[in-house]
Design a protein around this motif. Structure first.
Motif, PDB file in Angstrom:
ATOM      1  N   THR A 123       0.890  -1.084   0.162  1.00  0.00           N
ATOM      2  CA  THR A 123      -0.004  -0.033  -0.031  1.00  0.00           C
ATOM      3  C   THR A 123       0.849   1.345  -0.066  1.00  0.00           C
ATOM      4  O   THR A 123       1.893   1.422   0.755  1.00  0.00           O
ATOM      5  CB  THR A 123      -0.854   0.136   1.354  1.00  0.00           C
ATOM      6  OG1 THR A 123      -1.816  -1.274   1.142  1.00  0.00           O
ATOM      7  CG2 THR A 123      -1.806   1.216   1.213  1.00  0.00           C
ATOM      8  N   GLU A 124       0.445   2.339  -0.905  1.00  0.00           N
ATOM      9  CA  GLU A 124       1.237   3.353  -0.989  1.00  0.00           C
ATOM     10  C   GLU A 124       0.706   4.446  -0.121  1.00  0.00           C
ATOM     11  O   GLU A 124      -0.673   4.695  -0.187  1.00  0.00           O
ATOM     12  CB  GLU A 124       1.301   3.892  -2.490  1.00  0.00           C
ATOM     13  CG  GLU A 124       1.789   2.850  -3.312  1.00  0.00           C
ATOM     14  CD  GLU A 124       3.301   2.944  -3.454  1.00  0.00           C
ATOM     15  OE1 GLU A 124       3.849   4.042  -3.285  1.00  0.00           O
ATOM     16  OE2 GLU A 124       3.906   1.928  -4.185  1.00  0.00           O
TER      17      GLU A 124
ATOM     18  N   SER B 230       1.808  10.625  -1.500  1.00  0.00           N
ATOM     19  CA  SER B 230       2.765  11.221  -1.662  1.00  0.00           C
ATOM     20  C   SER B 230       2.591  12.996  -1.463  1.00  0.00           C
ATOM     21  O   SER B 230       1.632  13.443  -1.599  1.00  0.00           O
ATOM     22  CB  SER B 230       3.533  10.965  -3.135  1.00  0.00           C
ATOM     23  OG  SER B 230       2.644  11.384  -3.870  1.00  0.00           O
TER      24      SER B 230
ATOM     25  N   SER C  44       7.610  10.038  -0.526  1.00  0.00           N
ATOM     26  CA  SER C  44       6.581   8.989  -0.654  1.00  0.00           C
ATOM     27  C   SER C  44       6.763   7.826   0.322  1.00  0.00           C
ATOM     28  O   SER C  44       8.073   7.953   0.876  1.00  0.00           O
ATOM     29  CB  SER C  44       6.541   8.537  -2.056  1.00  0.00           C
ATOM     30  OG  SER C  44       7.645   7.929  -2.421  1.00  0.00           O
TER      31      SER C  44
ATOM     32  N   ARG D 120       5.757   3.425   1.273  1.00  0.00           N
ATOM     33  CA  ARG D 120       4.799   2.319   1.106  1.00  0.00           C
ATOM     34  C   ARG D 120       5.115   1.345   2.314  1.00  0.00           C
ATOM     35  O   ARG D 120       5.900   1.141   2.606  1.00  0.00           O
ATOM     36  CB  ARG D 120       4.981   1.700  -0.225  1.00  0.00           C
ATOM     37  CG  ARG D 120       6.316   0.895  -0.378  1.00  0.00           C
ATOM     38  CD  ARG D 120       6.360   0.561  -1.860  1.00  0.00           C
ATOM     39  NE  ARG D 120       7.667   0.249  -2.163  1.00  0.00           N
ATOM     40  CZ  ARG D 120       8.257  -1.173  -1.895  1.00  0.00           C
ATOM     41  NH1 ARG D 120       7.442  -2.149  -1.230  1.00  0.00           N
ATOM     42  NH2 ARG D 120       9.343  -1.673  -2.056  1.00  0.00           N
TER      43      ARG D 120
END
Length: 137
Positions: free
Chosen positions: A11-12, A15, A99, A101
């Motif tokens: 899962t990101e 950002s 970002s 994850r």
């Protein structure tokens, strides 16, 4: 608002993009009492330190990585561990993206391990990082 049961590896996190300005670098360096001239004196930076432009602070990029995590967590968890390493210089005018994850989950502890990165417009990771968070729910 993440809950542990909704998380999956890969899962990101949302950002965030940043383009530092002379003013933002001045304010940041004043706040942390950093007088290094590569963050505000272009002639010095080019002629003495031989950088192509004003250098964006490494700690500022670390702060941007922290913000990716804390904005995603909101009040639903806590940041337990955080680390980053500046590997490549970034310069005034560069558009950088912070970002993250999820790379591992520990259900017994309700903890998530996160890989983090600052990436420049060329796709180079300038600042990799890692965080460990614990979710409340």
């Amino acid at each position: 608002m993440p809950t542990f049961d909704t998380l999956t590896v890969g899962t990101e996190l949302p950002s965030r993009s940043h383009t530092a300005s002379n003013v933002s670098l001045f304010l940041y360096n004043a706040a942390i009492w950093n007088p290094h001239r590569i963050h505000y004196d272009e002639n010095y930076t080019r002629e003495v330190e031989k950088h192509p432009g004003i250098v964006i602070d490494g700690p500022l990029q670390g702060d941007w990585l922290t913000q990716v995590v804390t904005r995603w967590l909101q009040d639903d968890g806590e940041l337990l561990e955080f680390e980053y390493s500046n590997r490549r210089a970034s310069y005034l005018g560069d558009r950088l993206t912070a970002s993250g994850r999820i790379v591992a989950l520990d259900a017994a502890r309700r903890e998530a391990s996160l890989d983090l990165a600052i990436t420049d417009e060329s796709g180079h990771i300038t600042t990799p990082g890692h965080a460990l968070v614990r979710l409340r729910r």
